[in-house]
Design a protein around this motif. Structure first.
Motif, PDB file in Angstrom:
ATOM      1  N   LYS A   2      36.859  45.488  39.819  1.00 42.55           N
ATOM      2  CA  LYS A   2      38.166  45.196  39.223  1.00 42.55           C
ATOM      3  C   LYS A   2      38.366  43.696  39.061  1.00 42.55           C
ATOM      4  O   LYS A   2      38.883  43.234  38.045  1.00 42.55           O
ATOM      5  CB  LYS A   2      39.278  45.784  40.094  1.00 42.55           C
ATOM      6  CG  LYS A   2      39.323  47.276  40.079  1.00 42.55           C
ATOM      7  CD  LYS A   2      40.422  47.781  40.983  1.00 42.55           C
ATOM      8  CE  LYS A   2      40.381  49.286  41.045  1.00 42.55           C
ATOM      9  NZ  LYS A   2      41.372  49.842  41.943  1.00 42.55           N
ATOM     10  N   PHE A   3      37.953  42.948  40.078  1.00 44.01           N
ATOM     11  CA  PHE A   3      38.119  41.503  40.016  1.00 44.01           C
ATOM     12  C   PHE A   3      37.285  40.908  38.883  1.00 44.01           C
ATOM     13  O   PHE A   3      37.759  40.056  38.141  1.00 44.01           O
ATOM     14  CB  PHE A   3      37.728  40.869  41.359  1.00 44.01           C
ATOM     15  CG  PHE A   3      37.776  39.374  41.327  1.00 44.01           C
ATOM     16  CD1 PHE A   3      38.978  38.712  41.333  1.00 44.01           C
ATOM     17  CD2 PHE A   3      36.605  38.645  41.258  1.00 44.01           C
ATOM     18  CE1 PHE A   3      39.031  37.332  41.283  1.00 44.01           C
ATOM     19  CE2 PHE A   3      36.629  37.269  41.206  1.00 44.01           C
ATOM     20  CZ  PHE A   3      37.850  36.603  41.223  1.00 44.01           C
ATOM     21  N   GLN A   4      36.042  41.353  38.749  1.00 48.48           N
ATOM     22  CA  GLN A   4      35.179  40.820  37.692  1.00 48.48           C
ATOM     23  C   GLN A   4      35.730  41.173  36.312  1.00 48.48           C
ATOM     24  O   GLN A   4      35.665  40.361  35.386  1.00 48.48           O
ATOM     25  CB  GLN A   4      33.753  41.358  37.813  1.00 48.48           C
ATOM     26  CG  GLN A   4      32.986  40.766  38.940  1.00 48.48           C
ATOM     27  CD  GLN A   4      33.042  41.612  40.192  1.00 48.48           C
ATOM     28  OE1 GLN A   4      33.905  42.457  40.354  1.00 48.48           O
ATOM     29  NE2 GLN A   4      32.118  41.380  41.099  1.00 48.48           N
ATOM     30  N   GLY A   5      36.262  42.380  36.166  1.00 48.76           N
ATOM     31  CA  GLY A   5      36.861  42.773  34.889  1.00 48.76           C
ATOM     32  C   GLY A   5      38.038  41.886  34.524  1.00 48.76           C
ATOM     33  O   GLY A   5      38.164  41.413  33.388  1.00 48.76           O
ATOM     34  N   ARG A   6      38.922  41.655  35.505  1.00 48.36           N
ATOM     35  CA  ARG A   6      40.072  40.769  35.237  1.00 48.36           C
ATOM     36  C   ARG A   6      39.630  39.345  34.949  1.00 48.36           C
ATOM     37  O   ARG A   6      40.202  38.659  34.093  1.00 48.36           O
ATOM     38  CB  ARG A   6      41.026  40.790  36.433  1.00 48.36           C
ATOM     39  CG  ARG A   6      41.945  41.998  36.397  1.00 48.36           C
ATOM     40  CD  ARG A   6      42.989  41.915  37.477  1.00 48.36           C
ATOM     41  NE  ARG A   6      42.569  42.898  38.481  1.00 48.36           N
ATOM     42  CZ  ARG A   6      42.617  42.730  39.774  1.00 48.36           C
ATOM     43  NH1 ARG A   6      43.081  41.623  40.275  1.00 48.36           N
ATOM     44  NH2 ARG A   6      42.219  43.663  40.583  1.00 48.36           N
ATOM     45  N   ILE A  43      35.315  39.652  26.019  1.00 48.01           N
ATOM     46  CA  ILE A  43      36.223  40.800  25.964  1.00 48.01           C
ATOM     47  C   ILE A  43      35.436  42.105  26.103  1.00 48.01           C
ATOM     48  O   ILE A  43      35.912  43.054  26.733  1.00 48.01           O
ATOM     49  CB  ILE A  43      37.100  40.780  24.695  1.00 48.01           C
ATOM     50  CG1 ILE A  43      38.335  41.673  24.855  1.00 48.01           C
ATOM     51  CG2 ILE A  43      36.370  41.213  23.460  1.00 48.01           C
ATOM     52  CD1 ILE A  43      39.374  41.137  25.744  1.00 48.01           C
ATOM     53  N   MET A  44      34.218  42.151  25.552  1.00 48.14           N
ATOM     54  CA  MET A  44      33.401  43.362  25.713  1.00 48.14           C
ATOM     55  C   MET A  44      32.996  43.565  27.170  1.00 48.14           C
ATOM     56  O   MET A  44      33.100  44.675  27.700  1.00 48.14           O
ATOM     57  CB  MET A  44      32.144  43.284  24.839  1.00 48.14           C
ATOM     58  CG  MET A  44      32.397  43.542  23.387  1.00 48.14           C
ATOM     59  SD  MET A  44      30.898  43.775  22.424  1.00 48.14           S
ATOM     60  CE  MET A  44      29.990  42.290  22.728  1.00 48.14           C
ATOM     61  N   VAL A  45      32.532  42.503  27.823  1.00 47.10           N
ATOM     62  CA  VAL A  45      32.118  42.622  29.222  1.00 47.10           C
ATOM     63  C   VAL A  45      33.322  42.935  30.107  1.00 47.10           C
ATOM     64  O   VAL A  45      33.248  43.788  30.995  1.00 47.10           O
ATOM     65  CB  VAL A  45      31.401  41.332  29.676  1.00 47.10           C
ATOM     66  CG1 VAL A  45      31.159  41.344  31.170  1.00 47.10           C
ATOM     67  CG2 VAL A  45      30.093  41.157  28.933  1.00 47.10           C
ATOM     68  N   GLY A  46      34.436  42.270  29.871  1.00 43.89           N
ATOM     69  CA  GLY A  46      35.637  42.521  30.661  1.00 43.89           C
ATOM     70  C   GLY A  46      36.148  43.943  30.506  1.00 43.89           C
ATOM     71  O   GLY A  46      36.532  44.590  31.485  1.00 43.89           O
ATOM     72  N   ALA A  53      35.370  50.241  36.498  1.00 44.03           N
ATOM     73  CA  ALA A  53      35.984  50.122  37.824  1.00 44.03           C
ATOM     74  C   ALA A  53      36.897  51.298  38.128  1.00 44.03           C
ATOM     75  O   ALA A  53      37.081  51.657  39.294  1.00 44.03           O
ATOM     76  CB  ALA A  53      36.763  48.817  37.927  1.00 44.03           C
ATOM     77  N   ARG A  54      37.454  51.922  37.098  1.00 47.67           N
ATOM     78  CA  ARG A  54      38.319  53.081  37.323  1.00 47.67           C
ATOM     79  C   ARG A  54      37.529  54.319  37.718  1.00 47.67           C
ATOM     80  O   ARG A  54      38.083  55.241  38.298  1.00 47.67           O
ATOM     81  CB  ARG A  54      39.130  53.381  36.065  1.00 47.67           C
ATOM     82  CG  ARG A  54      40.246  52.386  35.851  1.00 47.67           C
ATOM     83  CD  ARG A  54      41.099  52.774  34.695  1.00 47.67           C
ATOM     84  NE  ARG A  54      40.611  52.019  33.543  1.00 47.67           N
ATOM     85  CZ  ARG A  54      40.700  52.394  32.296  1.00 47.67           C
ATOM     86  NH1 ARG A  54      41.254  53.541  32.006  1.00 47.67           N
ATOM     87  NH2 ARG A  54      40.239  51.654  31.331  1.00 47.67           N
ATOM     88  N   ARG A  55      36.238  54.350  37.395  1.00 47.10           N
ATOM     89  CA  ARG A  55      35.435  55.542  37.618  1.00 47.10           C
ATOM     90  C   ARG A  55      34.523  55.459  38.843  1.00 47.10           C
ATOM     91  O   ARG A  55      33.899  56.438  39.195  1.00 47.10           O
ATOM     92  CB  ARG A  55      34.592  55.820  36.386  1.00 47.10           C
ATOM     93  CG  ARG A  55      35.444  56.281  35.232  1.00 47.10           C
ATOM     94  CD  ARG A  55      34.644  56.460  33.990  1.00 47.10           C
ATOM     95  NE  ARG A  55      35.239  57.197  32.912  1.00 47.10           N
ATOM     96  CZ  ARG A  55      36.455  57.115  32.444  1.00 47.10           C
ATOM     97  NH1 ARG A  55      37.308  56.320  33.007  1.00 47.10           N
ATOM     98  NH2 ARG A  55      36.875  57.816  31.427  1.00 47.10           N
ATOM     99  N   ALA A  60      33.089  46.431  48.009  1.00 50.66           N
ATOM    100  CA  ALA A  60      33.499  45.478  49.038  1.00 50.66           C
ATOM    101  C   ALA A  60      34.146  44.248  48.421  1.00 50.66           C
ATOM    102  O   ALA A  60      34.995  43.608  49.038  1.00 50.66           O
ATOM    103  CB  ALA A  60      32.301  45.083  49.890  1.00 50.66           C
ATOM    104  N   GLN A  61      33.754  43.893  47.187  1.00 55.57           N
ATOM    105  CA  GLN A  61      34.334  42.708  46.556  1.00 55.57           C
ATOM    106  C   GLN A  61      35.803  42.912  46.181  1.00 55.57           C
ATOM    107  O   GLN A  61      36.525  41.937  45.975  1.00 55.57           O
ATOM    108  CB  GLN A  61      33.524  42.301  45.319  1.00 55.57           C
ATOM    109  CG  GLN A  61      33.593  43.283  44.187  1.00 55.57           C
ATOM    110  CD  GLN A  61      32.492  44.317  44.225  1.00 55.57           C
ATOM    111  OE1 GLN A  61      31.901  44.572  45.260  1.00 55.57           O
ATOM    112  NE2 GLN A  61      32.218  44.923  43.099  1.00 55.57           N
ATOM    113  N   ASP A  62      36.255  44.168  46.106  1.00 55.93           N
ATOM    114  CA  ASP A  62      37.656  44.437  45.793  1.00 55.93           C
ATOM    115  C   ASP A  62      38.526  44.574  47.038  1.00 55.93           C
ATOM    116  O   ASP A  62      39.746  44.650  46.938  1.00 55.93           O
ATOM    117  CB  ASP A  62      37.764  45.711  44.957  1.00 55.93           C
ATOM    118  CG  ASP A  62      37.151  45.543  43.585  1.00 55.93           C
ATOM    119  OD1 ASP A  62      37.260  44.435  43.035  1.00 55.93           O
ATOM    120  OD2 ASP A  62      36.569  46.512  43.068  1.00 55.93           O
ATOM    121  N   ASN A  63      37.921  44.609  48.216  1.00 52.11           N
ATOM    122  CA  ASN A  63      38.647  44.742  49.467  1.00 52.11           C
ATOM    123  C   ASN A  63      38.825  43.354  50.074  1.00 52.11           C
ATOM    124  O   ASN A  63      37.860  42.667  50.380  1.00 52.11           O
ATOM    125  CB  ASN A  63      37.881  45.659  50.430  1.00 52.11           C
ATOM    126  CG  ASN A  63      38.636  45.927  51.699  1.00 52.11           C
ATOM    127  OD1 ASN A  63      39.764  45.459  51.880  1.00 52.11           O
ATOM    128  ND2 ASN A  63      38.018  46.677  52.585  1.00 52.11           N
TER     129      ASN A  63
END
Length: 132
Positions: A2-6, A43-46, A53-55, A60-63
């Motif tokens: 999630k963090f990498q996407g944002r 924008i494609m990578v994000g 990330a939803r699936r 650990a990087q999101d915690n």
């Protein structure tokens, strides 16, 4: 993830603003095009990372309370004996040489690239690694 996407989505917003500012200020098409293509890539990578990330389970990087050791372990499967990247690199190098020396080299590089892609995709469907 999630963090990498944002992170990539915010980077794409920044690149879009910088593309507009640079394009209006400099009136130079090469740099403006490079910034616009960078925006498209980000924008494609994000979007891919945010969508994926939803699936998948939370990593650990999101915690925020996770330790470094929580993300240890196997990262995935990497083919140990594949020769296909070598053929793709040779075909790609020949294709780029075709841009320099003449487009006729593309006739020789395209089959090498296609054989490399085909071999890489189907390398675990034949030979000793075939699924039975």
């Amino acid at each position: 993830m999630k963090f990498q996407g944002r992170l990539f989505i915010w980077l794409s917003v920044f690149l879009l603003v910088m593309t507009a500012v640079y394009g209006l200020w400099s009136r130079e098409p090469a740099g403006t095009t490079a910034l616009a293509l960078s925006f498209g890539l980000c924008i494609m990578v994000g979007y891919y990372l945010a969508f994926t990330a939803r699936r998948v389970d939370t990593g650990a990087q999101d915690n925020k309370n996770a330790d470094v050791a929580d993300d240890a372990g196997e990262l995935g499967f990497f083919s140990p004996h594949s020769w296909q990247p070598l053929s793709l690199a040779f075909g790609g190098a020949l294709a780029f040489l075709g841009i320099v020396f003449g487009w006729w080299l593309m006739y020789f590089s395209a089959p090498i690239i296609l054989v490399g892609i085909f071999g890489w995709v189907f390398e675990y469907y034949r030979g000793e690694n075939a699924n039975q």
